[in-house]
Scaffold this motif. Structure first.
Motif, PDB file in Angstrom:
ATOM      1  N   LEU A  58       0.833  -1.212   0.000  1.00 25.01           N
ATOM      2  CA  LEU A  58       0.000   0.000   0.000  1.00 25.01           C
ATOM      3  C   LEU A  58       0.864   1.257   0.000  1.00 25.01           C
ATOM      4  CD1 LEU A  58      -2.832  -0.984   2.513  1.00 25.01           C
ATOM      5  CD2 LEU A  58      -3.084  -0.611   0.048  1.00 25.01           C
ATOM      6  N   ASN A  59       2.000   1.204   0.680  1.00 26.67           N
ATOM      7  CA  ASN A  59       2.914   2.353   0.654  1.00 26.67           C
ATOM      8  C   ASN A  59       3.439   2.614  -0.755  1.00 26.67           C
ATOM      9  OD1 ASN A  59       2.711   2.968   3.381  1.00 26.67           O
ATOM     10  ND2 ASN A  59       4.461   1.716   3.969  1.00 26.67           N
ATOM     11  N   VAL A  60       3.684   1.541  -1.505  1.00 25.85           N
ATOM     12  CA  VAL A  60       4.139   1.693  -2.895  1.00 25.85           C
ATOM     13  C   VAL A  60       3.032   2.314  -3.744  1.00 25.85           C
ATOM     14  CG1 VAL A  60       4.959   0.477  -4.947  1.00 25.85           C
ATOM     15  CG2 VAL A  60       5.740  -0.241  -2.691  1.00 25.85           C
ATOM     16  N   ILE A  61       1.799   1.847  -3.544  1.00 27.60           N
ATOM     17  CA  ILE A  61       0.660   2.388  -4.282  1.00 27.60           C
ATOM     18  C   ILE A  61       0.464   3.865  -3.945  1.00 27.60           C
ATOM     19  CG2 ILE A  61      -1.858   2.248  -4.537  1.00 27.60           C
ATOM     20  CD1 ILE A  61      -1.570  -0.797  -4.137  1.00 27.60           C
ATOM     21  N   LYS A  62       0.620   4.203  -2.678  1.00 26.59           N
ATOM     22  CA  LYS A  62       0.499   5.603  -2.258  1.00 26.59           C
ATOM     23  C   LYS A  62       1.581   6.450  -2.927  1.00 26.59           C
ATOM     24  CE  LYS A  62      -1.003   8.991   0.416  1.00 26.59           C
ATOM     25  NZ  LYS A  62      -2.369   9.561   0.295  1.00 26.59           N
ATOM     26  N   LYS A  63       2.792   5.937  -2.978  1.00 27.82           N
ATOM     27  CA  LYS A  63       3.892   6.660  -3.606  1.00 27.82           C
ATOM     28  C   LYS A  63       3.628   6.871  -5.092  1.00 27.82           C
ATOM     29  CE  LYS A  63       8.931   6.470  -4.173  1.00 27.82           C
ATOM     30  NZ  LYS A  63      10.164   5.684  -3.895  1.00 27.82           N
ATOM     31  N   ALA A  64       2.935   5.902  -5.718  1.00 27.72           N
ATOM     32  CA  ALA A  64       2.620   6.001  -7.143  1.00 27.72           C
ATOM     33  C   ALA A  64       1.466   6.961  -7.420  1.00 27.72           C
ATOM     34  CB  ALA A  64       2.290   4.622  -7.704  1.00 27.72           C
ATOM     35  N   GLY A  65       0.812   7.442  -6.370  1.00 21.34           N
ATOM     36  CA  GLY A  65      -0.270   8.408  -6.558  1.00 21.34           C
ATOM     37  C   GLY A  65      -1.658   7.862  -6.363  1.00 21.34           C
ATOM     38  N   MET A  66      -1.754   6.645  -5.868  1.00 22.98           N
ATOM     39  CA  MET A  66      -3.031   5.956  -5.630  1.00 22.98           C
ATOM     40  C   MET A  66      -3.756   5.670  -6.940  1.00 22.98           C
ATOM     41  SD  MET A  66      -2.895   5.243  -2.433  1.00 22.98           S
ATOM     42  CE  MET A  66      -4.448   4.865  -1.647  1.00 22.98           C
ATOM     43  N   MET A  67      -5.063   5.609  -6.921  1.00 21.58           N
ATOM     44  CA  MET A  67      -5.793   4.924  -7.976  1.00 21.58           C
ATOM     45  C   MET A  67      -5.872   5.663  -9.312  1.00 21.58           C
ATOM     46  SD  MET A  67      -6.249   2.017  -6.947  1.00 21.58           S
ATOM     47  CE  MET A  67      -6.991   1.588  -8.509  1.00 21.58           C
ATOM     48  N   GLN A  68      -5.879   6.976  -9.313  1.00 25.11           N
ATOM     49  CA  GLN A  68      -6.070   7.659 -10.589  1.00 25.11           C
ATOM     50  C   GLN A  68      -4.925   7.421 -11.569  1.00 25.11           C
ATOM     51  OE1 GLN A  68      -9.062   8.926 -11.307  1.00 25.11           O
ATOM     52  NE2 GLN A  68      -8.272   9.070 -13.407  1.00 25.11           N
ATOM     53  N   PRO A  69      -3.664   7.639 -11.183  1.00 28.40           N
ATOM     54  CA  PRO A  69      -2.581   7.348 -12.124  1.00 28.40           C
ATOM     55  C   PRO A  69      -2.458   5.862 -12.440  1.00 28.40           C
ATOM     56  CG  PRO A  69      -1.707   8.021  -9.987  1.00 28.40           C
ATOM     57  CD  PRO A  69      -3.165   8.302  -9.959  1.00 28.40           C
ATOM     58  N   LEU A  70      -2.767   5.017 -11.473  1.00 33.05           N
ATOM     59  CA  LEU A  70      -2.733   3.576 -11.750  1.00 33.05           C
ATOM     60  C   LEU A  70      -3.774   3.210 -12.799  1.00 33.05           C
ATOM     61  CD1 LEU A  70      -2.255   1.793  -8.298  1.00 33.05           C
ATOM     62  CD2 LEU A  70      -0.572   2.249 -10.073  1.00 33.05           C
ATOM     63  N   ARG A  71      -4.954   3.774 -12.661  1.00 30.58           N
ATOM     64  CA  ARG A  71      -6.025   3.479 -13.617  1.00 30.58           C
ATOM     65  C   ARG A  71      -5.676   3.998 -15.012  1.00 30.58           C
ATOM     66  NH1 ARG A  71      -9.537   0.144 -15.815  1.00 30.58           N
ATOM     67  NH2 ARG A  71     -11.449   1.162 -16.549  1.00 30.58           N
ATOM     68  N   GLU A  72      -5.114   5.180 -15.084  1.00 28.74           N
ATOM     69  CA  GLU A  72      -4.741   5.735 -16.385  1.00 28.74           C
ATOM     70  C   GLU A  72      -3.717   4.833 -17.084  1.00 28.74           C
ATOM     71  OE1 GLU A  72      -3.389   9.667 -15.588  1.00 28.74           O
ATOM     72  OE2 GLU A  72      -5.386  10.422 -15.029  1.00 28.74           O
ATOM     73  N   ARG A  73      -2.715   4.380 -16.348  1.00 30.48           N
ATOM     74  CA  ARG A  73      -1.710   3.495 -16.935  1.00 30.48           C
ATOM     75  C   ARG A  73      -2.318   2.144 -17.296  1.00 30.48           C
ATOM     76  NH1 ARG A  73       3.987   2.794 -17.137  1.00 30.48           N
ATOM     77  NH2 ARG A  73       4.602   0.603 -16.976  1.00 30.48           N
ATOM     78  N   SER A  74      -3.219   1.658 -16.449  1.00 30.56           N
ATOM     79  CA  SER A  74      -3.885   0.383 -16.705  1.00 30.56           C
ATOM     80  C   SER A  74      -4.649   0.416 -18.030  1.00 30.56           C
ATOM     81  CB  SER A  74      -4.840   0.057 -15.559  1.00 30.56           C
ATOM     82  OG  SER A  74      -5.599  -1.092 -15.830  1.00 30.56           O
ATOM     83  N   VAL A  75      -5.389   1.497 -18.257  1.00 33.72           N
ATOM     84  CA  VAL A  75      -6.154   1.636 -19.504  1.00 33.72           C
ATOM     85  C   VAL A  75      -5.208   1.623 -20.705  1.00 33.72           C
ATOM     86  CG1 VAL A  75      -7.582   3.228 -20.856  1.00 33.72           C
ATOM     87  CG2 VAL A  75      -8.121   2.798 -18.447  1.00 33.72           C
ATOM     88  N   GLN A  76      -4.070   2.310 -20.568  1.00 33.41           N
ATOM     89  CA  GLN A  76      -3.102   2.350 -21.677  1.00 33.41           C
ATOM     90  C   GLN A  76      -2.508   0.975 -21.948  1.00 33.41           C
ATOM     91  OE1 GLN A  76      -0.229   5.335 -20.496  1.00 33.41           O
ATOM     92  NE2 GLN A  76      -1.840   6.808 -20.037  1.00 33.41           N
TER      93      GLN A  76
END
Length: 443
Positions: free
Chosen positions: A312-330
């Motif tokens: 979860l700390n890594v996910i938080k460092k990555a910016g949480m769900m919005q940037p993860l979702r954007e990259r996931s869609v790509q």
């Protein structure tokens, strides 16, 4: 837009081809192509570090570690750092979330609290191909109330020759059957097809008809943005070992909307759900923590909590769900584009249900908003050994997805650690696998 050629985080340990027994790969010490984060996320280096700290605390503090911890994470409060992060991931308030137990255990707890059938409102509405553990839970809960699963469990199926559920069909059945439905309980993301259900819309329609609405977020948490509080879901349950990378059998979680905190008290009390201020006084009367955390029963494993906290700390460092979702869609879009360029690809409407040609189609929705980080490939001819042979070839070539009998392989480009190269390589190996199947068939 993030650079799809490099991982979003270097925090994860990727097995080598040698580690996974990829006997067709000469570069045995190179990293495998891991596209199975929808089943089990990769190991986080941060998780390893925190687990090692807990091992050290156990060895140097023993029982006193419950109150005096070298890193100031006493085991009596080991979930305190996890709860706000989980709340952020699922779109909830901290008091609405509890890090505890396992997925199906939490599902039973929630159904025991919220499934209150009456002679006229007693049905559970779910998808026909829900994950089997959910189906077992639904059936056992219905039987525990003396009801017949054949009439009390109402399943929604895709239309004939289709693989995903149409939004209008779900809404229509809630409209028609709502007065007899006690609970609407779907998965946020369908495990087999990767379809993201319209959670906000379904929740709203369920509430309009007077139904309780709960969600199994096993494949949704850490995968797609969620807003459990704002959507007014009554409850939700989730595991954390998929897109949250907590490790095999990692600790799970649940959500209970704050509107229930005064009226829906834990039915099966345990000492860890008691207020911390009096927990160790060993009083005979249960005094629950207000909110979801009052549903805790036994003390959680500090090791599994530390593993979840690391990721979860890594996910938080990555910016949480919005940037993860954007990259996931790509990434998922890039994988889809490459797959559709294969000579073996057959558009879904054109698949022959009694054909003999070797190939595959994609049964995951084409609309990026209606799918998560997963594409489910259906192999042709249906009912043949094509999927099994392809899966074996992929695995021996260092491409790790997972199979679902009889004809589906799921490939999941997880946004934290997968890259465009992973997607492209997987398609190249898939093409070679189907070449082998085709040549063998025509020999």
């Amino acid at each position: 837009m993030t650079d799809l050629n490099t991982p979003l985080s270097d925090d994860f340990v990727v097995p080598t081809n040698s580690d996974i027994g990829a006997t067709l790969r000469p570069d045995c010490e190179s990293k495998c192509t891991y596209l199975c984060g929808n089943s089990l996320g990769l190991q986080s280096k941060s998780s390893v570090a925190l687990i090692q700290e807990e091992i050290h605390a156990w060895g140097t503090r023993a029982v006193t570690g419950h109150f005096s911890h070298p890193q100031n994470r006493p085991w009596t409060k080991c979930c305190d750092d996890v709860h706000p992060l989980l709340a952020e991931v699922i779109g909830a308030r901290k008091s609405e979330v509890a890090c505890m137990a396992t997925l199906t255990n939490n599902l039973h707890l929630m159904m025991d609290s919220f499934y209150k059938p009456t002679p006229t409102r007693y049905k559970i509405l779910c998808e026909a191909k829900a994950f089997p553990s959910d189906q077992y839970a639904f059936r056992s809960q219905v039987l525990a109330h003396g009801l017949d699963p054949a009439t009390a469990i109402l399943e929604v199926s895709p239309r004939e020759s289709e693989y995903i559920l149409r939004q209008e069909d779900i809404i229509d059945i809630i409209d028609r059957e709502g007065d007899s439905i006690a609970i609407v309980l779907f998965s946020g993301v369908q495990y087999y097809t990767g379809q993201v259900f319209p959670m906000e819309l379904i929740t709203k329609k369920a509430k309009e008809k007077g139904c309780i609405c709960g969600w199994d977020l096993a494949h949704a948490v850490g995968n797609v943005p969620l807003a459990m509080h704002d959507w007014d879901a009554d409850f939700a349950v989730f595991c954390t070992y998929k897109y949250l990378n907590s490790g095999p059998g990692g600790i799970a979680g649940l959500f209970i909307h704050e509107k229930w905190h005064e009226t829906e008290q834990p039915k099966f009390a345990g000492w860890w759900g008691n207020e911390l201020s009096t927990r160790f006084a060993m009083l005979p009367v249960f005094s629950p923590i207000k909110g979801a955390q009052g549903f805790q029963q036994s003390n959680p494993s500090a090791l599994t909590v530390a593993s979840l906290l690391g990721s979860l700390n890594v996910i938080k460092k990555a910016g949480m769900m919005q940037p993860l979702r954007e990259r996931s869609v790509q990434l998922t879009g890039a994988l889809e584009t490459a797959l559709k360029q294969s000579k073996y690809f057959v558009p879904l409407p054109e698949i022959p249900h009694n054909g003999t040609e070797v190939g595959f189609t994609i049964i995951t929705p084409e609309d990026p908003s209606a799918r998560g980080a997963q594409l489910s490939l259906l192999f042709l001819p249906l009912g043949s050994e094509t999927m099994r042979v392809v899966y074996d070839y992929l695995s021996k070539s260092g491409v790790i997805g997972d199979e679902r009998e009889p004809d589906v392989i799921r490939l999941a480009p997880a946004p934290l650690y997968n890259t465009l190269k992973d997607c492209q390589h997987a398609v190249e190996v898939l093409e070679s696998a189907l070449d082998v199947v085709s040549k063998t068939k025509n020999a």
